[in-house]
Scaffold this active site. Structure first.
Site, mmCIF file in Angstrom:
data_model
loop_
_atom_site.group_PDB
_atom_site.id
_atom_site.type_symbol
_atom_site.label_atom_id
_atom_site.label_comp_id
_atom_site.label_asym_id
_atom_site.label_seq_id
_atom_site.Cartn_x
_atom_site.Cartn_y
_atom_site.Cartn_z
ATOM 1 N N SER A 1 -0.637 24.830 87.850
ATOM 2 C CA SER A 1 0.323 24.552 86.795
ATOM 3 C C SER A 1 0.368 25.552 85.648
ATOM 4 C CB SER A 1 0.100 23.140 86.232
ATOM 5 O OG SER A 1 0.650 22.194 87.119
ATOM 6 N N SER B 1 3.035 21.196 86.067
ATOM 7 C CA SER B 1 3.012 20.293 84.919
ATOM 8 C C SER B 1 3.132 21.016 83.577
ATOM 9 C CB SER B 1 1.733 19.447 84.937
ATOM 10 O OG SER B 1 0.589 20.215 84.651
ATOM 11 N N LYS C 1 1.069 22.546 75.012
ATOM 12 C CA LYS C 1 1.257 21.496 76.009
ATOM 13 C C LYS C 1 0.763 20.166 75.462
ATOM 14 C CE LYS C 1 0.349 20.573 80.922
ATOM 15 N NZ LYS C 1 -0.286 21.093 82.166
#
Length: 537
Positions: A241, A217, A139
């Site tokens: 998330s 997210s 990420k």
């Protein structure tokens, strides 16, 4: 495999000490001071067993023909036994990235040349463990040395960190390869969009339907793993998330206890609620990832004084007596009121899940109540006390140029305007919620089903999301289990047993068609600032 004599980690901690520790985390609010150590069995540190024999799984026949179908544990077996090279695995994933990334838009950056070079280099080095040569998606709020880390924001659009986040360093120390940085909600707030709010990542199970949310997210990581463009990946969770995109995309997502994984080198959202974790194909893969990421870090006081990381990989290995499946540890699964009520597809899948679990030896289903004043303590009024924690580090930017926050600006403004009295009241409410969850829910069970991840995010308890079915439209249905502090091993053992008795997690989405490529690339829509604030974690 026969059941071992070890005990789950939730039998070795002091609940009052965890409550005191949580209070201290809220009090320091970002100041690097030592935290009180809970009364725990064992020690802390990074001496946990990364290279467990149970980390290697002989591949299913159907996975042998397609390297991208291999789970992490299966790919580890193939690499260790020289049935495939890391470079071959990297190339297989890059081929899918070339073919389908224009539709999925899962990545901010694909590090193709660097990944190939790392794969060649790893082939010349001694075998390090199950992550040796495994390509991962990271990420884009995790620092990666020499590679832009933007958190999908205007504020960090040119930021190139000089070192890896502690969690990334742990994965790379095990031999993992960073295949790319993934799309995310701007500053980790909403589903993945550009900083200006243009929708990017789609759900791999419905790439032409923008209204089907890919999750929170961490949706870029989720889509890259579900779409077979990476073996597994990292995410962060502040308000769902990791578990939400896992549920939305047929993955197993593990959000550990606060402090189990260092936040050092991760662009922050909320000091007392950010949790780094994993998005993977199944419980075994999640365990392998978390084993490499977890442990004490001198740079993050939240990680210090915690119990030793248990053998998560063994915990995620199904146990049998003869041919009969059973839980590694007898476990009471708490069922909250209304969890499986109604006639919806989700309710039906939940009932089938509970039925399947009840058939596994060692499982006891128990009805548990919501804690007193659950709706009030877990509602938005108290949930919003997270907002000042995100605003405080960014005050210089808020004073100088609001445009830097893009579509997520309202959340930062709301945090800046929340009064100190409201913040203190909210922190007290959070501690009261934790106390009541520990006393009124976990007094009766060992793990508990969840209908929303948000309360357990607020109080720092571990959660795992995993698949339990599909809708008639072939979109995944998942559920979430919550656990006691530091009891990731207990959660993994339950999910591993369920996945040994079910096959939902083996399903993969169909590849997008050429028409789908054109349709989804044409116009993806845009979130307004108001919509972003409503979705914000």
């Amino acid at each position: 495999m026969e059941e071992t004599a070890d005990q789950p980690s939730d039998l070795t901690f002091d609940r009052r000490a965890f409550l005191a520790r949580t209070a201290a985390v809220g009090a320091v609010a970002g100041i690097g001071v030592a935290l009180p150590a809970p009364a725990l069995a064992g020690g802390s540190g990074r001496d946990h067993n990364v290279d467990s024999p149970n980390a290697y799984v002989k591949p299913r026949p159907q996975a042998m023909a397609d390297p991208t179908e291999l789970t992490l544990a299966e790919a580890a077996w193939m690499i260790r036994n020289r049935k495939i090279s890391s470079l071959e695995l990297v190339e297989a994933y890059l081929a899918r990235v070339d073919a389908f990334e224009p539709t999925y838009l899962a990545f901010n950056a694909v590090l193709a040349d660097a990944a190939r070079a790392a794969a060649r280099n790893i082939a010349r080095r001694p075998h390090r463990g199950p992550l040796h040569g495994i390509p991962l998606a990271i990420k884009d709020n995790f620092y990666t040395a020499g590679v832009r880390t933007t958190a999908n924001s205007f504020l960090f659009k040119d930021f190139v960190p000089p070192f890896d986040a502690t969690a990334v360093a742990g994965l790379k120390a095990g031999g993992a390869i960073v295949l790319g940085k993934t799309q995310m909600g701007p500053l980790a707030t909403t589903r993945a969009t550009t900083p200006a709010g243009v929708i990017t990542t789609v759900n791999a199970w419905a790439p032409s339907q923008l209204d089907i949310d890919p999750g929170g997210s961490s949706s870029g990581t989720a889509t890259s793993v579900a779409g077979r463009m990476a073996t597994a990946g990292t995410g962060t969770q502040t308000g769902g998330s990791i578990t939400a995109p896992s549920n939305a995309q047929n993955l197993t997502g593990l959000k550990p206890t606060m402090g189990r994984v260092s936040l050092y080198g991760i662009i922050p959202l909320s000091y007392s609620r950010d949790h780094p974790g994993t998005l993977a194909r199944d419980a075994k893969d999640a365990a392998i990832m978390l084993t490499a990421m977890a442990g004490e870090d001198p740079a993050d006081p939240r990680t210090q004084g915690l119990p030793k990381v248990p053998n998560l990989i063994d915990a995620a290995t199904p146990v049998y007596t003869g041919n009969r499946l059973k839980l590694r540890w007898n476990t009471r699964i708490g069922v909250l009121p209304g969890y499986a009520d109604g006639t919806s597809e989700t309710a039906t899948a939940r009932r089938k899940f509970l039925s399947a679990m009840s058939a596994i030896r060692g499982v006891t289903l128990v009805d548990v109540p919501f804690p007193d004043e659950w709706a009030l303590l877990s509602g938005n009024d108290f949930n919003n006390v997270r907002l000042p924690e995100r605003s405080e580090p960014f005050m210089p930017y808020l004073r100088s140029d609001l445009r830097g926050f893009g579509v997520s600006v309202l959340g930062w403004l709301q945090g800046a305007m929340l009064g100190a009295n409201e913040l203190v009241t909210g922190q007290r409410a959070k501690l009261l919620l934790l106390e009541r969850v520990l006393d009124q829910v976990f007094d009766k069970c060992d793990v508990v089903v969840q209908t929303s991840p948000t309360p357990f995010d607020a109080i720092g308890l571990p959660e795992i999301g995993f698949p339990i079915g599909f809708t008639a439209a072939n979109t995944p249905i998942g559920t979430i289990l919550g656990g006691l502090p530091y009891a990731e091993d207990r959660l993994l053992s339950v999910v591993a047993a369920y996945q040994a008795a079910s096959d939902w997690h083996w399903r993969r989405p169909a590849d997008p068609s050429a028409a789908g490529l054109r349709a989804t690339a044409a116009e993806r829509g845009r979130l307004t600032a108001e919509e972003a604030a409503e979705q914000s974690q």
